[in-house]
Design a protein around this motif. Structure first.
Motif, PDB file in Angstrom:
ATOM      1  N   UNK A   1      27.997  24.545  29.552  1.00  0.00           N
ATOM      2  CA  UNK A   1      29.317  25.068  29.184  1.00  0.00           C
ATOM      3  C   UNK A   1      29.222  26.403  28.471  1.00  0.00           C
ATOM      4  N   UNK A   2      30.258  27.249  28.560  1.00  0.00           N
ATOM      5  CA  UNK A   2      30.230  28.547  27.878  1.00  0.00           C
ATOM      6  C   UNK A   2      30.446  28.391  26.380  1.00  0.00           C
ATOM      7  N   UNK A   3      30.196  29.467  25.685  1.00  0.00           N
ATOM      8  CA  UNK A   3      30.382  29.470  24.230  1.00  0.00           C
ATOM      9  C   UNK A   3      31.852  29.721  23.914  1.00  0.00           C
TER      10      UNK A   3
ATOM     11  N   UNK B   1      30.284  20.154  18.333  1.00  0.00           N
ATOM     12  CA  UNK B   1      29.035  20.175  17.577  1.00  0.00           C
ATOM     13  C   UNK B   1      28.201  18.924  17.836  1.00  0.00           C
ATOM     14  N   UNK B   2      28.800  17.769  17.742  1.00  0.00           N
ATOM     15  CA  UNK B   2      28.032  16.540  17.828  1.00  0.00           C
ATOM     16  C   UNK B   2      27.631  16.201  19.255  1.00  0.00           C
ATOM     17  N   UNK B   3      28.483  16.543  20.226  1.00  0.00           N
ATOM     18  CA  UNK B   3      28.096  16.286  21.616  1.00  0.00           C
ATOM     19  C   UNK B   3      26.874  17.103  22.009  1.00  0.00           C
ATOM     20  N   UNK B   4      26.802  18.334  21.506  1.00  0.00           N
ATOM     21  CA  UNK B   4      25.630  19.163  21.801  1.00  0.00           C
ATOM     22  C   UNK B   4      24.367  18.560  21.182  1.00  0.00           C
ATOM     23  N   UNK B   5      24.493  18.103  19.954  1.00  0.00           N
ATOM     24  CA  UNK B   5      23.339  17.463  19.314  1.00  0.00           C
ATOM     25  C   UNK B   5      22.989  16.140  19.998  1.00  0.00           C
ATOM     26  N   UNK B   6      24.037  15.404  20.396  1.00  0.00           N
ATOM     27  CA  UNK B   6      23.793  14.127  21.062  1.00  0.00           C
ATOM     28  C   UNK B   6      23.094  14.329  22.402  1.00  0.00           C
ATOM     29  N   UNK B   7      23.459  15.401  23.115  1.00  0.00           N
ATOM     30  CA  UNK B   7      22.808  15.612  24.403  1.00  0.00           C
ATOM     31  C   UNK B   7      21.337  15.994  24.245  1.00  0.00           C
TER      32      UNK B   7
ATOM     33  N   UNK C   1      27.203  12.491  31.630  1.00  0.00           N
ATOM     34  CA  UNK C   1      28.522  12.367  31.022  1.00  0.00           C
ATOM     35  C   UNK C   1      28.662  13.265  29.799  1.00  0.00           C
ATOM     36  N   UNK C   2      27.611  13.361  29.005  1.00  0.00           N
ATOM     37  CA  UNK C   2      27.651  14.231  27.825  1.00  0.00           C
ATOM     38  C   UNK C   2      27.810  15.686  28.230  1.00  0.00           C
ATOM     39  N   UNK C   3      27.147  16.087  29.299  1.00  0.00           N
ATOM     40  CA  UNK C   3      27.295  17.464  29.769  1.00  0.00           C
ATOM     41  C   UNK C   3      28.735  17.733  30.199  1.00  0.00           C
TER      42      UNK C   3
ATOM     43  N   UNK D   1      28.112  14.495  39.876  1.00  0.00           N
ATOM     44  CA  UNK D   1      26.706  14.495  39.453  1.00  0.00           C
ATOM     45  C   UNK D   1      26.195  13.072  39.274  1.00  0.00           C
ATOM     46  N   UNK D   2      27.020  12.212  38.719  1.00  0.00           N
ATOM     47  CA  UNK D   2      26.609  10.816  38.557  1.00  0.00           C
ATOM     48  C   UNK D   2      26.442  10.117  39.898  1.00  0.00           C
ATOM     49  N   UNK D   3      27.338  10.421  40.835  1.00  0.00           N
ATOM     50  CA  UNK D   3      27.202   9.833  42.174  1.00  0.00           C
ATOM     51  C   UNK D   3      25.919  10.310  42.851  1.00  0.00           C
ATOM     52  N   UNK D   4      25.596  11.590  42.628  1.00  0.00           N
ATOM     53  CA  UNK D   4      24.362  12.122  43.210  1.00  0.00           C
ATOM     54  C   UNK D   4      23.143  11.396  42.642  1.00  0.00           C
ATOM     55  N   UNK D   5      23.151  11.167  41.348  1.00  0.00           N
ATOM     56  CA  UNK D   5      22.035  10.454  40.723  1.00  0.00           C
ATOM     57  C   UNK D   5      21.971   9.017  41.215  1.00  0.00           C
TER      58      UNK D   5
END
Length: 553
Positions: free
Chosen positions: A343-345, A463-469, A516-518, A260-264
């Motif tokens: 991502x799934x739950x 928890x924090x990665x979801x909030x950070x994204x 990257x966060x995703x 995804x980063x390469x595509x961007x």
């Protein structure tokens, strides 16, 4: 007398294994409910400080406080429970929650072709064979030993002059030198120790049997240790499978978010190229200076270099996947597949008992049981060993007379071996066994602590990665708007290219960070599943069929 012998055979010296108690928190600190700095989490701090004060060295009443604390711990065991590993619980194919057929295929290939899994399987077979070897010690060992030896003896033995000659009788009728028959039983000569024949043939065929009686339980302790080691190797195999499956999944999603980063970056390279063309046009027309042109060229070269570095990183990740799948890196190619989905739950409010199904915890607990059994083996060496030996066979200097009844020989009876002086070897072995057990206990507790650390770290990440994204999504939108405004101002001649340069870099970095966060959100979920032991389905949380004995204290 017989009952006394049976009671002796039934005893086993050394300590019996008892699972240790462990401190197990009831809830996760970073579970479904986020810790509140002003809530219950902060209320625990004064208690911790109070404990430190009560146990402090400067407190004159420290000894009384210690006694009260011990007494309270005995009355209220609280969070302590007996170790009861549940690594035998089936985890299932946990990676299927990601609903990705490509990942399913990779995991299936790793299951059958990964070399580390094969090594762990070989260790299981080796450990199970060790159980068979330990079990064989309970049975008599019988050997068939035929042999032939040719001796050369001295013709003169001066150290035997005191032995008188003995007559030699004939066993069959003979014919004398003068033709006179000599009846059987007649004296035909005497033994002469000064006239032995210089060579002698010796033929032997015999059965030798030995049976060690397990009076002090040494063999039973060895079997106990072998069984525990075999169970530890099985847990090691399950742990290796969990690790390999998790590594495959994490490398897979790392590869996808790099795609995804390469595509961007490919799209951004076109943007930088367009900006360079704009600056060149303005420079030729005299609307921009040479510094703006140099900045635009530098930006384009920099993003191309970043793109090449990212491709190099992707190639290394692809090679790691090939190794995990048991394939040569030179022949493995994975097509690009940018990461688009969320991502799934994964449930976060599972009971802490789920850690009992972690294979590494079960392995450490079984290794602890094995080292405990070896204490009994070392302790049994202080006691006499009793072996029942039996021997029956034939030996003769004439092969033609070997299997005649006069050539038979037999021995049977007990052999008692009692250590008298070993130079401290037995004590050293016992101390070594006890130290190995203490080491195994510490390793087991460290494994437990590491498990809780891994779970909490993964929960923090989820928890924090979801909030950070969520915040990073806002950064991407703001950075894009900022870039558009800067580009518009530049095209209208209201600013220099430095504004475009700065906002463009901020926008690119925001997009790459968001991707990257995703990807990290996928990876941290896999880390949480690994920390939980590989499963959490309802079927995995059922109680085992047998009941675990738990201490009341």
């Amino acid at each position: 007398m017989g009952s006394t012998f049976i009671s002796l055979v039934g005893c086993s010296v050394g300590p019996d294994y008892k699972p240790p108690k462990l401190e197990v928190p009831q809830n996760w600190k970073w579970g479904e409910q986020k810790p509140d700095p002003k809530g219950s989490h902060s209320r625990e701090k004064p208690q911790i400080e109070e404990k430190k004060t009560a146990w402090g060295g400067n407190d004159l009443q420290g000894e009384e406080n210690i006694k009260r604390a011990i007494e309270e711990a005995r009355k209220n065991p609280g969070k302590w429970k007996l170790a009861a590993p549940k690594d035998f619980v089936k985890k299932g194919q946990w990676w299927k929650i990601f609903n990705d057929p490509v990942l399913d295929q990779l995991e299936a290939e790793a299951e059958v072709a990964n070399q580390q899994i094969k090594m762990a399987m070989a260790n299981v077979i080796e450990a199970r064979a060790g159980v068979g070897a330990a079990l064989s010690a309970f049975f008599p060992h019988t050997n068939f030993t035929p042999s032939y030896q040719r001796w050369k003896l001295k013709t003169h033995l001066p150290w035997l002059p005191f032995i008188l000659p003995e007559p030699i009788f004939s066993t069959v009728p003979l014919l004398g030198q003068n033709g006179i028959p000599i009846p059987s039983g007649s004296i035909i000569g005497s033994t002469q120790y000064y006239g032995f024949q210089p060579t002698l043939n010796m033929w032997q065929v015999y059965l030798n049997s030995n049976w060690e009686l397990d009076i002090w339980g040494k063999l039973r302790r060895q079997l106990e240790a072998a069984k525990a080691e075999a169970q530890a190797s099985q847990a090691e195999l399950e742990g290796m499978k969990l690790t390999i499956h998790a590594d495959v999944a994490q490398a897979y999603y790392l590869l996808r978010y790099i795609d995804s980063q390469l595509e961007v970056m490919e799209r951004m390279i076109h943007v930088y190229e367009d900006n360079l063309k704009r600056v060149e046009i303005r420079f030729k027309s005299g609307l921009s200076n040479e510094l703006d042109l140099a900045r635009a060229k530098t930006d384009l070269s920099r993003i191309k270099a970043q793109y090449i570095a990212l491709e190099s990183h992707r190639a290394k990740v692809e090679n790691s996947i090939a190794r995990l799948l048991g394939q040569p890196a030179s022949t493995f190619h994975f097509p690009r597949k940018p990461l688009k989905e969320d991502p799934p739950h994964v449930p976060q409010s599972l009971p802490s008992d789920i850690l009992e199904q972690r294979p590494d915890i079960a392995q450490a607990e079984r290794e602890m049981a094995a080292t405990n059994a070896m204490i009994g083996v070392a302790y049994a060496a202080y006691f006499p060993s009793v072996n029942l030996n039996a021997y029956f066979g034939f030996f003769n200097t004439d092969f033609g007379q070997l299997f005649t009844w006069p050539s038979n020989s037999w021995i049977y009876g007990p052999l008692i071996d009692l250590p008298i002086f070993e130079g401290g070897r037995l004590l050293a072995n016992l101390m070594q066994a006890r130290a190995a057990y203490e080491k195994a206990v510490a390793s087991y507790r460290e494994t437990i602590l590491s498990a809780f650390e891994e779970v909490e770290n993964a929960l923090i990440g989820m928890r924090l990665l979801e909030e950070e994204q969520k915040v990073e999504d806002e950064v991407v939108a703001s950075a894009k708007k900022q870039y558009d405004l800067a580009l518009d101002r530049f095209q209208r001649g209201l600013s220099h290219y430095i504004e475009v340069d700065t906002t463009e870099s901020v926008w690119l970095n925001a997009i790459l960070t968001d991707i990257a966060l995703r990807g990290e959100r996928f990876i941290v979920r896999i880390a949480l599943i690994r920390a939980f032991g590989g499963g959490w389905a309802d079927s995995s949380m059922k109680k085992p069929s047998f009941q675990q004995n738990q201490s009341k204290n």
